[in-house]
Design a protein around this motif. Structure first.
Motif, PDB file in Angstrom:
ATOM      1  N   ALA A   1      -3.639   5.864   3.402  1.00  0.00           N
ATOM      2  CA  ALA A   1      -4.386   6.987   3.982  1.00  0.00           C
ATOM      3  C   ALA A   1      -5.875   6.849   3.672  1.00  0.00           C
ATOM      4  CB  ALA A   1      -3.844   8.305   3.449  1.00  0.00           C
ATOM      5  N   ASN A   2      -6.196   6.515   2.430  1.00  0.00           N
ATOM      6  CA  ASN A   2      -7.602   6.343   2.039  1.00  0.00           C
ATOM      7  C   ASN A   2      -8.239   5.165   2.778  1.00  0.00           C
ATOM      8  OD1 ASN A   2      -7.698   8.513   0.243  1.00  0.00           O
ATOM      9  ND2 ASN A   2      -6.891   7.282  -1.450  1.00  0.00           N
ATOM     10  N   LEU A   3      -7.487   4.077   2.885  1.00  0.00           N
ATOM     11  CA  LEU A   3      -8.020   2.910   3.582  1.00  0.00           C
ATOM     12  C   LEU A   3      -8.258   3.206   5.058  1.00  0.00           C
ATOM     13  CD1 LEU A   3      -5.876   0.031   2.020  1.00  0.00           C
ATOM     14  CD2 LEU A   3      -8.321   0.423   1.698  1.00  0.00           C
TER      15      LEU A   3
ATOM     16  N   TYR B   1       0.839  -1.198   0.000  1.00  0.00           N
ATOM     17  CA  TYR B   1       0.000   0.000   0.000  1.00  0.00           C
ATOM     18  C   TYR B   1       0.872   1.245   0.000  1.00  0.00           C
ATOM     19  CZ  TYR B   1      -3.319  -3.546   1.469  1.00  0.00           C
ATOM     20  OH  TYR B   1      -4.086  -4.682   1.538  1.00  0.00           O
TER      21      TYR B   1
ATOM     22  N   VAL C   1      -8.947   6.082   6.481  1.00  0.00           N
ATOM     23  CA  VAL C   1     -10.129   6.936   6.628  1.00  0.00           C
ATOM     24  C   VAL C   1     -11.396   6.110   6.467  1.00  0.00           C
ATOM     25  CG1 VAL C   1     -11.403   8.848   5.609  1.00  0.00           C
ATOM     26  CG2 VAL C   1      -8.930   9.045   5.957  1.00  0.00           C
ATOM     27  N   ARG C   2     -11.416   5.225   5.461  1.00  0.00           N
ATOM     28  CA  ARG C   2     -12.570   4.342   5.262  1.00  0.00           C
ATOM     29  C   ARG C   2     -12.793   3.447   6.474  1.00  0.00           C
ATOM     30  NH1 ARG C   2     -11.856   0.994  -0.054  1.00  0.00           N
ATOM     31  NH2 ARG C   2     -13.502  -0.172   1.022  1.00  0.00           N
TER      32      ARG C   2
ATOM     33  N   GLN D   1     -14.239   5.457   9.312  1.00  0.00           N
ATOM     34  CA  GLN D   1     -15.623   5.803   9.028  1.00  0.00           C
ATOM     35  C   GLN D   1     -16.532   4.590   9.233  1.00  0.00           C
ATOM     36  OE1 GLN D   1     -16.766   9.019   8.306  1.00  0.00           O
ATOM     37  NE2 GLN D   1     -18.680   7.962   8.822  1.00  0.00           N
TER      38      GLN D   1
ATOM     39  N   ASN E   1      -0.639   7.094  -0.228  1.00  0.00           N
ATOM     40  CA  ASN E   1      -1.970   7.561  -0.609  1.00  0.00           C
ATOM     41  C   ASN E   1      -3.024   6.483  -0.370  1.00  0.00           C
ATOM     42  OD1 ASN E   1      -3.801   9.503  -1.975  1.00  0.00           O
ATOM     43  ND2 ASN E   1      -3.916   7.871  -3.519  1.00  0.00           N
ATOM     44  N   GLU E   2      -2.678   5.241  -0.730  1.00  0.00           N
ATOM     45  CA  GLU E   2      -3.632   4.145  -0.573  1.00  0.00           C
ATOM     46  C   GLU E   2      -3.925   3.852   0.893  1.00  0.00           C
ATOM     47  OE1 GLU E   2      -2.534   1.618  -4.639  1.00  0.00           O
ATOM     48  OE2 GLU E   2      -1.440   1.265  -2.755  1.00  0.00           O
TER      49      GLU E   2
END
Length: 326
Positions: free
Chosen positions: A14-16, A8, A18-19, A22, A11-12
């Motif tokens: 970080a997105n994961l 990962y 946050v998901r 959430q 960027n990947e």
């Protein structure tokens, strides 16, 4: 991102992340508590992928503790009217009928002892039949051997358990919709069949298998674990983090480790067990030995009636603030 990769980029991830956070917020209702005010103050709710080990000597109440937790969770799902989730209880020791009797005892007030001895009147059997109708609406499924269907006795290796859990999900609910496993319980580690001659290595592999199931099915996994015999030679026979029988995997692989002790197993009525006078058979000491992202090395006294599988707060009498382990 390729779904098959385990690499990962910044960027990947970080997105994961946050998901992931959430999803924790969105699914907060599905974080699994114990349903006991004192324990829930110090034990974090269980989340998908968590492996929780319940450690104790025979007779410590770990099975009663676990089946009560499973029943409580199934009841919460019924209250939420969530027909697409279920709790799964894997028994490697007692029959599925014996475990179901814990729920019958809690609902009817008829003791496990009377059920085991067959001391049931016609009126009590009618009461039990009425309660089973209510319990059918609580999403608690059992995997294990049956006293009635006694010829169905496969060796419950982790891979066999995995296949049956997938079959349970695929079978689904009464409306034909696939189930989502909400929580898995397994009782207990040392009864798990294994391959090879080295039991320590084999049980370590079983522990890894249980953690993998928690991750694969994205739900918490509670595992009963027997403590080694040497615990009973101590002044206070309270299992520690390194006291799992035949394996160090419990302390290394588990996300949370709890230990259970019933003082009445070791002391006469009226004697002191560390900080409490022994009164009856329902006193239980629950100790947090390990807890990722939470406090550990703390304990709580609780009331767990083994005959009726009822967990409550313990009215403290003759109580000192600390346990004396020396």
């Amino acid at each position: 991102m390729n779904n098959n990769t385990i690499i990962y980029s910044p960027n990947e991830i970080a997105n994961l992340a946050v998901r992931y956070l959430q999803e924790r917020i969105d699914n907060k209702a599905y974080a699994v508590d114990l349903g006991h005010k004192d324990l829930d103050e110090i034990i974090n709710p269980a989340h998908p992928g968590d492996l929780i080990s319940i450690l104790g000597r025979p007779g410590s109440g770990k099975t009663s503790f676990m089946i009560r937790w499973a029943r409580y969770r199934a009841g919460k799902l019924a209250e939420m009217q969530d027909a697409e989730r279920t709790v799964a209880y894997i028994t490697l020791e007692q029959t599925v009928e014996d475990l179901y009797a814990f729920g019958l005892a809690a609902e009817t007030g008829i003791t496990i002892t009377d059920m085991a001895r067959g001391n049931l009147t016609a009126e009590q059997m009618a009461q039990i039949m009425g309660v089973t109708v209510k319990m059918m609406n609580q999403p608690l499924c059992f995997l294990g051997h049956s006293a009635i269907n006694r010829r169905a006795r496969p060796n419950l290796y982790i891979d066999i358990i995995r296949q049956n859990l997938h079959a349970l999900e695929d079978r689904g609910n009464l409306n034909g919709k696939p189930f989502k496993l909400d929580m898995i319980f397994m009782d207990y580690l040392q009864r798990a069949p294994y391959q090879g001659d080295n039991k320590a290595i084999a049980l370590y592999d079983v522990m890894n298998g249980c953690k993998d199931l928690a991750l694969e099915f994205a739900c918490p996994f509670a595992l009963g674990v027997q403590a080694k015999r040497e615990v009973e030679d101590r002044k206070l026979p309270v299992p520690g983090l390194a006291d799992a029988q035949w394996t160090s995997g419990v302390e290394q692989i588990s996300d949370v480790v709890l230990s259970t002790v019933r003082p009445s197993k070791y002391r006469e009525q009226g004697q002191m067990f560390g900080s409490i006078m022994v009164e009856g058979h329902a006193q239980m000491l629950v100790t947090i030995l390990k807890q990722k992202l939470g406090i550990d090395n703390v304990f709580k006294w609780v009331y767990l009636d083994p005959a009726l599988n009822h967990l409550d707060r313990l009215e403290m009498k003759h109580y000192k603030a600390e346990l004396d382990y020396d």
